[in-house]
Design a protein around this motif. Sequence first.
Motif, short mmCIF file in Angstrom:
data_model
loop_
_atom_site.label_atom_id
_atom_site.label_comp_id
_atom_site.label_asym_id
_atom_site.label_seq_id
_atom_site.Cartn_x
_atom_site.Cartn_y
_atom_site.Cartn_z
N TRP A 25 12.05 6.25 -4.08
CA TRP A 25 11.94 6.63 -2.62
C TRP A 25 10.48 5.90 -1.96
N ALA A 26 9.49 5.81 -3.01
CA ALA A 26 8.31 4.98 -2.37
C ALA A 26 8.46 3.49 -2.08
N TYR A 32 7.98 13.11 -10.08
CA TYR A 32 9.18 12.84 -9.77
C TYR A 32 9.80 11.91 -10.20
N GLY A 33 8.86 10.87 -11.37
CA GLY A 33 9.05 10.09 -12.09
C GLY A 33 10.09 8.82 -11.44
N ILE A 34 10.96 8.27 -11.91
CA ILE A 34 11.58 6.98 -11.53
C ILE A 34 12.29 7.31 -10.16
N VAL A 46 0.77 -1.13 -0.14
CA VAL A 46 -0.09 0.07 0.07
C VAL A 46 0.81 1.23 -0.16
N ILE A 47 1.77 1.29 1.01
CA ILE A 47 2.81 2.45 0.95
C ILE A 47 3.47 2.70 -0.51
N ASN A 48 3.97 1.55 -0.99
CA ASN A 48 4.63 1.76 -2.27
C ASN A 48 3.66 2.04 -3.56
N GLY A 49 2.37 1.60 -3.50
CA GLY A 49 1.54 2.00 -4.46
C GLY A 49 1.06 3.43 -4.37
N VAL A 50 0.74 3.83 -3.15
CA VAL A 50 0.29 5.37 -2.86
C VAL A 50 1.43 6.22 -2.97
N GLY A 51 2.66 5.70 -2.71
CA GLY A 51 3.77 6.67 -2.83
C GLY A 51 4.14 6.95 -4.21
N ASP A 52 3.89 6.00 -5.25
CA ASP A 52 4.29 5.88 -6.56
C ASP A 52 3.22 6.76 -7.28
#
Length: 159
Positions: free
Chosen positions: A38-39, A31-33, A16-22
């Motif tokens: 960072w996410a 911010y792109g890649i 969830v953190i990775n998806g929302v952060g992306d």
Amino acid sequence: MKDSWGPLKALVVASVINGVGDVILCLYLSYGIAGATWAKMVSQVVAGLMMIEALKDKGYNGYVIVVPSPTELFQIFKLTSPVFIMMMSKVKFCSLLMYIATSMGTQTVVEHQVLQEQLFPGYSPRFFSPDPHVMKEMHKVLLPYFIALSMTTSTQLRK
């Protein structure tokens, strides 16, 4: 330890953190890649801390570093050697791909990185890069990329 809930919770929270952060860092803040990186990093740190806390709930101190005995090392080796060999092979293969992409120029490296970061490159190529050349090159390799991902998944399954 027969605890599947601790890792499952860590995986769900990290995803969830990775998806929302992306979405926030890449789509809204552009911010792109770098944003995707960072996410991913934040999600992995949170998952690691959650796993340490799950150990703490079982009576272990996950922050202590202990040198294992030779018997314990042998037991660890017996349990982890198949996974270690598989992961090292995967790392070597990915490193070889990156080396080849790097030798083909900056544009190819960008295209390779964008494909590595995306789950659905055919549907959302602008998510990580607005460059039309990158999108065009990504569309050229979608079929081989899909086949490679499909084959990789089947080789990871065990009987």
